[in-house]
Design a protein around this motif. Structure first.
Motif, mmCIF file in Angstrom:
data_model
loop_
_atom_site.group_PDB
_atom_site.id
_atom_site.type_symbol
_atom_site.label_atom_id
_atom_site.label_comp_id
_atom_site.label_asym_id
_atom_site.label_seq_id
_atom_site.Cartn_x
_atom_site.Cartn_y
_atom_site.Cartn_z
ATOM 1 N N ASP A 74 0.858 -1.180 0.000
ATOM 2 C CA ASP A 74 0.000 0.000 0.000
ATOM 3 C C ASP A 74 0.901 1.238 0.000
ATOM 4 N N VAL A 75 0.814 2.018 -1.078
ATOM 5 C CA VAL A 75 1.702 3.174 -1.172
ATOM 6 C C VAL A 75 0.950 4.486 -0.945
ATOM 7 N N ALA A 76 -0.295 4.381 -0.469
ATOM 8 C CA ALA A 76 -1.043 5.606 -0.149
ATOM 9 C C ALA A 76 -0.301 6.370 0.943
ATOM 10 N N GLU A 77 0.277 5.613 1.863
ATOM 11 C CA GLU A 77 1.096 6.228 2.906
ATOM 12 C C GLU A 77 2.522 5.709 2.740
ATOM 13 N N GLU A 78 3.501 6.568 2.987
ATOM 14 C CA GLU A 78 4.888 6.122 2.915
ATOM 15 C C GLU A 78 5.167 5.169 4.078
ATOM 16 N N PRO A 79 6.275 4.404 4.019
ATOM 17 C CA PRO A 79 6.482 3.363 5.028
ATOM 18 C C PRO A 79 6.415 3.904 6.464
ATOM 19 N N THR A 80 5.730 3.152 7.293
ATOM 20 C CA THR A 80 5.723 3.459 8.725
ATOM 21 C C THR A 80 6.323 2.261 9.439
ATOM 22 N N THR A 81 6.821 2.507 10.631
ATOM 23 C CA THR A 81 7.375 1.395 11.411
ATOM 24 C C THR A 81 6.269 0.376 11.697
ATOM 25 N N GLU A 82 5.053 0.866 11.928
ATOM 26 C CA GLU A 82 3.932 -0.040 12.224
ATOM 27 C C GLU A 82 3.624 -0.926 11.021
ATOM 28 N N ALA A 83 3.592 -0.326 9.818
ATOM 29 C CA ALA A 83 3.253 -1.111 8.623
ATOM 30 C C ALA A 83 4.328 -2.151 8.332
ATOM 31 N N VAL A 84 5.581 -1.793 8.558
ATOM 32 C CA VAL A 84 6.675 -2.745 8.328
ATOM 33 C C VAL A 84 6.557 -3.917 9.301
ATOM 34 N N ASP A 85 6.298 -3.614 10.576
ATOM 35 C CA ASP A 85 6.121 -4.692 11.571
ATOM 36 C C ASP A 85 4.947 -5.596 11.197
ATOM 37 N N ALA A 86 3.849 -4.979 10.742
ATOM 38 C CA ALA A 86 2.650 -5.763 10.409
ATOM 39 C C ALA A 86 2.914 -6.667 9.210
ATOM 40 N N LEU A 87 3.670 -6.167 8.244
ATOM 41 C CA LEU A 87 3.968 -6.972 7.054
ATOM 42 C C LEU A 87 4.840 -8.174 7.422
ATOM 43 N N LEU A 88 5.817 -7.943 8.271
ATOM 44 C CA LEU A 88 6.681 -9.045 8.706
ATOM 45 C C LEU A 88 5.855 -10.103 9.432
ATOM 46 N N GLU A 89 4.991 -9.647 10.297
ATOM 47 C CA GLU A 89 4.135 -10.565 11.068
ATOM 48 C C GLU A 89 3.256 -11.387 10.110
ATOM 49 N N ASP A 90 2.713 -10.714 9.125
ATOM 50 C CA ASP A 90 1.856 -11.368 8.132
ATOM 51 C C ASP A 90 2.643 -12.445 7.371
ATOM 52 N N LEU A 91 3.874 -12.132 6.975
ATOM 53 C CA LEU A 91 4.683 -13.109 6.230
ATOM 54 C C LEU A 91 5.034 -14.303 7.110
ATOM 55 N N ARG A 92 5.364 -14.012 8.365
ATOM 56 C CA ARG A 92 5.699 -15.115 9.284
ATOM 57 C C ARG A 92 4.474 -15.991 9.517
ATOM 58 N N ALA A 93 3.311 -15.348 9.643
ATOM 59 C CA ALA A 93 2.065 -16.108 9.847
ATOM 60 C C ALA A 93 1.766 -16.990 8.636
ATOM 61 N N ALA A 94 2.248 -16.569 7.461
ATOM 62 C CA ALA A 94 2.041 -17.364 6.245
ATOM 63 C C ALA A 94 3.100 -18.466 6.113
ATOM 64 N N GLY A 95 3.937 -18.618 7.131
ATOM 65 C CA GLY A 95 4.907 -19.721 7.142
ATOM 66 C C GLY A 95 6.266 -19.372 6.561
ATOM 67 N N ILE A 96 6.494 -18.081 6.248
ATOM 68 C CA ILE A 96 7.795 -17.684 5.702
ATOM 69 C C ILE A 96 8.695 -17.311 6.889
ATOM 70 N N THR A 97 9.641 -18.163 7.214
ATOM 71 C CA THR A 97 10.509 -17.857 8.350
ATOM 72 C C THR A 97 11.766 -17.110 7.903
ATOM 73 N N GLU A 98 12.408 -17.625 6.838
ATOM 74 C CA GLU A 98 13.517 -16.881 6.247
ATOM 75 C C GLU A 98 13.560 -17.218 4.761
ATOM 76 N N PRO A 99 13.152 -16.292 3.914
ATOM 77 C CA PRO A 99 13.060 -16.604 2.491
ATOM 78 C C PRO A 99 14.422 -16.641 1.799
#
Ligand SMILES: [Fe+2]
Length: 369
Positions: A74-99
């Protein structure tokens, strides 16, 4: 020479590998596959600018395979620390531990998000723990950057700018580990950008180098990069069509070299004041920079005059009166967000920058924007 990294002789790192040229994007799939083989990890993460989300064929064309994670940023807002944390959490929840690799395809927001996520996969804690200089301790996941618009230098810089709404700080993870391992610089990808956006983002490269050359921390390497970037920008923005094939090629090179310039020096007054606009009004970096330079003829007279000529030549428009009707307290908030940026302000005005940038003066500058 005063270092970007904190020591007397900074040991500068640049992007180790890049491919450049029309059509070079087609080499991405093979590069990701090589990383899958080398790392023994099958899954890759593709972070793609949401601008491209309607193109259903794109993931396959980029080399996405079953088991990979694709996320549209989502580029409506520039990167925030919260959005970066949420994206990492989402990827980990999808089973990606270290790509095997993280691929960022897009503008500065997407490229910076990919850098931040790559660092956080291998470093504990949250994004805000790493806002600053050389705080990242472990190498991040291998990352490939594919810029689709030119100017920010996010593809070659050693930072990934994030806004922290809790602290009001707009600052990246300034680290050698933030630098991309591989770039694909394909000027075809910037052909569909709107003219205004293309100009605002392209001017970021110009402004980086104006600020660097006007600063106290100049050095011969930074000057060489910056001088070349300014000449490339003049070629593009004084050309008949800034978005011609050659215009897009030259601006892509300017953006890349502008990021390299920043590895050796600092920005100046435009970026901190622009950050104030972004933090308080949510304006994007490129347009906020243009609004700021437009209000700073007293500090950058030659660059301001040239910028006005670029605008006339290319027929683009800069938003006006974005602060004119704001209450005093919002302008003070901007002043405070801007003056957090001590390194660039010291570069521009010296360690006593607060004597020049009084609250009244900065509020007055914002009122003119
Ligand atoms: Fe910038």
């Amino acid at each position: 020479m005063i270092p970007a990294t904190g020591s007397q002789f900074p040991n500068i790192k640049n992007v180790p590998r890049y491919v450049f040229g029309s059509g070079s994007r087609h080499s991405l799939g093979a590069m990701v596959d090589a990383r899958r083989a080398a790392s023994g990890k099958p899954a890759a993460v593709f972070l793609i600018d949401e601008f491209f989300s309607a193109d259903g064929d794109l993931p396959k064309a980029l080399g996405v395979k079953d088991g990979d994670a694709v996320r549209y940023v989502d580029v409506a807002e520039e990167p925030t620390t919260e959005a970066v944390d949420a994206l990492l959490e989402d990827l980990r929840a999808a089973g990606i531990t270290e790509p095997a690799a993280i691929v960022g395809v897009g503008g500065g927001t997407t490229l910076d998000t990919a850098k931040a996520v790559a660092n956080l996969f291998t470093n504990p804690g949250r994004a805000e723990n790493y806002q600053g200089w050389d705080l990242v301790k472990n190498p991040g996941v291998y990352k490939i950057g594919v810029p689709t618009i030119s100017g920010t230098g996010a593809e070659s810089s050693r930072t990934c700018v994030m806004t922290n709404h809790r602290t009001g700080l707009k600052l990246g993870m300034n680290s050698d580990y933030t630098i991309y391992d591989q770039l694909i610089l394909d000027p075809d990808l910037s052909s569909t950008v709107s003219r205004n956006q293309y100009f605002y983002t392209g001017m970021d490269a110009y402004i980086h180098c104006v600020e660097s050359l006007a600063g106290r921390y100049r050095n011969p390497i930074g000057d060489a990069f910056s001088g070349t970037v300014l000449n490339l920008c003049r070629e593009v923005f004084f050309g008949d069509d800034m978005m011609s094939q050659s215009g897009r090629e030259h601006l892509m090179v300017a953006s890349y070299l502008g990021g390299c310039a920043l590895a050796t020096s600092f920005v100046g007054l435009v970026h901190p004041l622009s950050a104030g606009l972004s933090v308080v009004l949510g304006l994007h970096h490129g347009v906020a920079n243009c609004i700021t330079l437009n209000a700073l003829p007293e500090f950058y007279p030659e660059a301001h005059a040239e910028f006005r000529k670029f605008i006339d030549k290319q027929g683009v428009s800069i938003p006006e009166r974005v602060c004119a009707d704001l209450p005093e307290e919002k302008l003070v908030e901007m002043f405070e967000a801007a003056t957090l940026h001590e390194k660039p302000l010291t570069n521009a005005l010296g360690p006593e920058f607060r004597q020049t940038l009084t609250r009244e003066r900065v509020v007055g500058i914002y009122r003119r924007m």
